[in-house]
Design a protein around this motif. Structure first.
Motif, PDB file in Angstrom:
ATOM      1  N   THR A  75       5.218   2.701   5.578  1.00 39.66           N
ATOM      2  CA  THR A  75       4.799   1.914   6.743  1.00 39.66           C
ATOM      3  C   THR A  75       5.926   1.846   7.764  1.00 39.66           C
ATOM      4  O   THR A  75       5.686   1.693   8.944  1.00 39.66           O
ATOM      5  CB  THR A  75       4.414   0.473   6.340  1.00 39.66           C
ATOM      6  N   HIS A  76       7.155   1.931   7.290  1.00 37.17           N
ATOM      7  CA  HIS A  76       8.337   2.044   8.145  1.00 37.17           C
ATOM      8  C   HIS A  76       9.540   2.306   7.247  1.00 37.17           C
ATOM      9  O   HIS A  76       9.416   2.270   6.017  1.00 37.17           O
ATOM     10  CB  HIS A  76       8.533   0.823   9.051  1.00 37.17           C
ATOM     11  N   ALA A  77      10.677   2.560   7.859  1.00 37.63           N
ATOM     12  CA  ALA A  77      11.823   3.023   7.076  1.00 37.63           C
ATOM     13  C   ALA A  77      12.866   1.930   6.847  1.00 37.63           C
ATOM     14  O   ALA A  77      14.064   2.187   6.883  1.00 37.63           O
ATOM     15  CB  ALA A  77      12.450   4.253   7.737  1.00 37.63           C
ATOM     16  N   HIS A  78      12.428   0.697   6.606  1.00 35.32           N
ATOM     17  CA  HIS A  78      13.361  -0.329   6.128  1.00 35.32           C
ATOM     18  C   HIS A  78      13.555  -0.138   4.627  1.00 35.32           C
ATOM     19  O   HIS A  78      12.621   0.249   3.913  1.00 35.32           O
ATOM     20  CB  HIS A  78      12.820  -1.736   6.447  1.00 35.32           C
ATOM     21  N   TYR A  79      14.784  -0.464   4.179  1.00 30.95           N
ATOM     22  CA  TYR A  79      15.141  -0.096   2.790  1.00 30.95           C
ATOM     23  C   TYR A  79      14.219  -0.710   1.742  1.00 30.95           C
ATOM     24  O   TYR A  79      13.999  -0.127   0.685  1.00 30.95           O
ATOM     25  CB  TYR A  79      16.607  -0.494   2.513  1.00 30.95           C
ATOM     26  N   ASP A  80      13.673  -1.904   2.024  1.00 30.07           N
ATOM     27  CA  ASP A  80      12.822  -2.567   1.024  1.00 30.07           C
ATOM     28  C   ASP A  80      11.458  -1.880   0.904  1.00 30.07           C
ATOM     29  O   ASP A  80      10.623  -2.276   0.096  1.00 30.07           O
ATOM     30  CB  ASP A  80      12.654  -4.062   1.346  1.00 30.07           C
ATOM     31  N   HIS A  81      11.250  -0.833   1.703  1.00 32.09           N
ATOM     32  CA  HIS A  81       9.981  -0.103   1.663  1.00 32.09           C
ATOM     33  C   HIS A  81      10.146   1.342   1.180  1.00 32.09           C
ATOM     34  O   HIS A  81       9.169   1.955   0.800  1.00 32.09           O
ATOM     35  CB  HIS A  81       9.315  -0.147   3.043  1.00 32.09           C
ATOM     36  N   PHE A  82      11.379   1.862   1.217  1.00 38.39           N
ATOM     37  CA  PHE A  82      11.509   3.265   0.783  1.00 38.39           C
ATOM     38  C   PHE A  82      12.408   3.473  -0.429  1.00 38.39           C
ATOM     39  O   PHE A  82      12.368   4.528  -1.059  1.00 38.39           O
ATOM     40  CB  PHE A  82      11.976   4.172   1.941  1.00 38.39           C
ATOM     41  N   GLY A 184       1.971  -3.128   6.635  1.00 38.50           N
ATOM     42  CA  GLY A 184       3.434  -3.064   6.552  1.00 38.50           C
ATOM     43  C   GLY A 184       4.024  -4.412   6.924  1.00 38.50           C
ATOM     44  O   GLY A 184       3.507  -5.455   6.517  1.00 38.50           O
ATOM     45  N   ASP A 185       5.099  -4.385   7.731  1.00 38.00           N
ATOM     46  CA  ASP A 185       5.718  -5.647   8.162  1.00 38.00           C
ATOM     47  C   ASP A 185       5.194  -6.089   9.519  1.00 38.00           C
ATOM     48  O   ASP A 185       5.752  -7.000  10.138  1.00 38.00           O
ATOM     49  CB  ASP A 185       7.247  -5.493   8.218  1.00 38.00           C
ATOM     50  N   THR A 186       4.126  -5.448   9.994  1.00 34.34           N
ATOM     51  CA  THR A 186       3.568  -5.840  11.289  1.00 34.34           C
ATOM     52  C   THR A 186       2.821  -7.168  11.192  1.00 34.34           C
ATOM     53  O   THR A 186       2.860  -7.981  12.106  1.00 34.34           O
ATOM     54  CB  THR A 186       2.658  -4.712  11.827  1.00 34.34           C
TER      55      THR A 186
HETATM   56 ZN   LIG Z   1      10.604  -4.201   7.828  1.00 34.41          ZN
END
Ligand SMILES: [Zn+2]
Ligand SMILES: [Zn+2]
Length: 265
Positions: A75-82, A184-186
């Motif tokens: 959903t995006h490339a923040h560390y808690d997601h990848f 995601g975080d949206t």
């Molecule tokens: Zn985020």
């Protein structure tokens, strides 16, 4: 030390959204991130991969659900997601072009990330995890997604909607047949960060306006309680609330029944 934390089944919380779509939550970590598994026969599609607290996270998921996970969609490339990515198991990683670079070269220092995860010692870990050794994966092999792309995989069809604001490359995945939006975080039931150095408050407003036009049954967010049902929130009212915050330049919390969406400006 609580030995139960070493158990994958105990450490992560599994929430069935609908049959075949499961949220997996890091329930003992500060920000309670979730990722999502869409199961089609022996194949699983993964939307996000959490922080990588369990070193063999993907393998454990494959074993628990008796599936093979080849593709990871971010959903995006923040560390808690990848950072739960596993180079030996995942064949393809998909990310929006505007923040693909963070998979190779992240914009925060590792010490800042460790502090954020640890939350002054409040997060809980398995015995084999040491926060002082925590490091980020480097993903240099990825494919780029853009607004309007459609991902077809077995019985699932995911429509890519670019929703910048929280981060420049934030995307939502709209699962067409079940009218489920992976936000995601949206958007989620909790504190949404639109004051990060790469956030954009005005772009975020436009992104909310795009989401308000969709026919959605379930909004699935990536932190806190993941499921928001359509009748639990009125997106147009939420947008009006958010516009007032921008005008006044302050943070604020929007209440809708049991849900509370807090914007951190
Ligand atoms: Zn985020
Ligand atoms: Zn996040």
């Amino acid at each position: 030390m609580d030995k139960r934390l070493d158990n994958f089944e105990y450490y992560y919380r599994f929430i069935e959204i609908i049959p075949g779509i499961i949220a997996i939550q890091e329930q003992f970590i500060n920000y309670k991130a979730s990722c999502f598994l869409l199961i089609d026969g022996k194949e699983g599609i993964l939307i996000d991969a959490l922080s990588g607290i369990f070193p063999d996270f993907i393998y454990q998921l494959e074993r628990k659900f008796n599936i093979k996970i080849k593709n990871l969609y971010l959903t995006h490339a923040h560390y808690d997601h990848f950072n739960g990515y596993d180079k030996d198991l995942i064949e393809n990683v998909y990310v929006h072009s505007s923040e693909a670079k963070w998979l190779k070269d992240y914009y925060l220092k590792i010490e800042e990330i460790r502090q954020e995860i640890d939350n002054n010692g409040k997060s809980k870990y398995p015995s084999f995890f040491n926060i002082n050794d925590f490091d980020l994966k480097i993903i240099s092999n990825y494919m780029e997604l853009k607004d309007g792309d459609t991902i077809n995989s077995g019985r699932f069809s995911l429509h890519v909607i670019h929703t910048p604001g929280h981060s420049p490359g934030s995307i939502c995945f709209y699962e067409i047949s079940n009218k489920i939006l992976f936000c995601g975080d949206t958007l989620y039931d909790g504190l949404i960060d639109v004051r990060d150095k790469y956030s954009d408050r005005i772009q975020y407003l436009y992104s909310l306006e795009i989401l308000a036009k969709l026919d959605i049954k379930l909004l699935i967010g990536s932190h806190e309680e993941p499921i928001i049902k359509k009748d639990e929130i009125n997106l147009n009212n939420l947008i009006d609330f958010y516009k007032d915050l921008i005008r006044n330049g302050c943070s604020g919390k929007y209440f809708s029944g049991q849900k509370h969406i807090e914007f951190w400006l």
